[in-house]
Design an enzyme around this catalytic site. Sequence first.
Site, PDB file in Angstrom:
ATOM      1  N   ASP A  78      69.144  45.942  19.782  1.00 33.48           N
ATOM      2  CA  ASP A  78      68.771  46.446  21.103  1.00 33.48           C
ATOM      3  C   ASP A  78      67.668  47.486  20.912  1.00 33.48           C
ATOM      4  OD1 ASP A  78      69.052  47.213  23.910  1.00 33.48           O
ATOM      5  OD2 ASP A  78      70.018  49.017  23.113  1.00 33.48           O
ATOM      6  N   ASP A  98      66.226  50.008  23.527  1.00 30.45           N
ATOM      7  CA  ASP A  98      66.353  51.329  24.152  1.00 30.45           C
ATOM      8  C   ASP A  98      67.725  51.960  23.897  1.00 30.45           C
ATOM      9  OD1 ASP A  98      63.749  51.162  25.318  1.00 30.45           O
ATOM     10  OD2 ASP A  98      64.574  49.756  26.792  1.00 30.45           O
TER      11      ASP A  98
HETATM   12 MG   LIG Z   1      70.180  49.971  25.103  1.00 28.27          MG
END
Ligand SMILES: [Mg+2]
Length: 225
Positions: free
Chosen positions: A37, A39
């Site tokens: 992932d 962010d």
């Molecule tokens: Mg995230």
Amino acid sequence: MSLPPHPVALQKLDDGDRSAAHPPADAAPLRPALFIDKDGTLVENVPYNVDPLLLRFMPGAGKALARLQRAGMALIIVSNQSGLARGMFTPAQFARLQQVLLHRLQAEFGVTIDGVEICPHGPDDEGRPTCLCRKPAPGMLIRAAHRHGVDLARSWMVGDTLDDVEAGHRAGSQGILFDSGGETVWRRSPLREPDARFSHWAALADHIEARLGGRLVERALADAP
Ligand SMILES: [Mg+2]
Ligand SMILES: [Zn+2]
């Protein structure tokens, strides 16, 4: 009346079908992957950011990815970017950010990201995906697995929300929660139960390295001079 297909064309079609069903014996073996992932996991979470100057790597992330790459893993970023659907930024702005992110990983840590999968769609009013790719749906992981020859059963998804964990599990992989404060709702279900949770990348890399398949180690030894 239409003409029957030319025999040469038929032959070609047959060959194509055969090679698709039976890949050549020397085809590269499937690799384990780390699905990452972006962010709140790879970089600090700045909501809807497309300014390259605001990119800050999570402590230890670059070094950990370099280690896991050396251990033979494919590194694939999988990111929900509903800001595209919401018109918060343009595809060109996001592409520029992505270019800087990939360049910095290479320049600062020697890390080559094998693939990037982005979901540009938004959720519905209840926050549920309206497509097959927005996490917690597993579409991006499955698409990347096909593209990059990934063995999903020997792979991990790491992210800072339980949606990331669920996407990993739905793809048939392990799901690790990166504890950086991104999860606020904590809706629980068996699919959303993390296999492990870490708040630092070095510990996460230790965990995965210790669990990479024995076959991988054997191959590395066989390849050694
Ligand atoms: Mg995230
Ligand atoms: Zn999508």
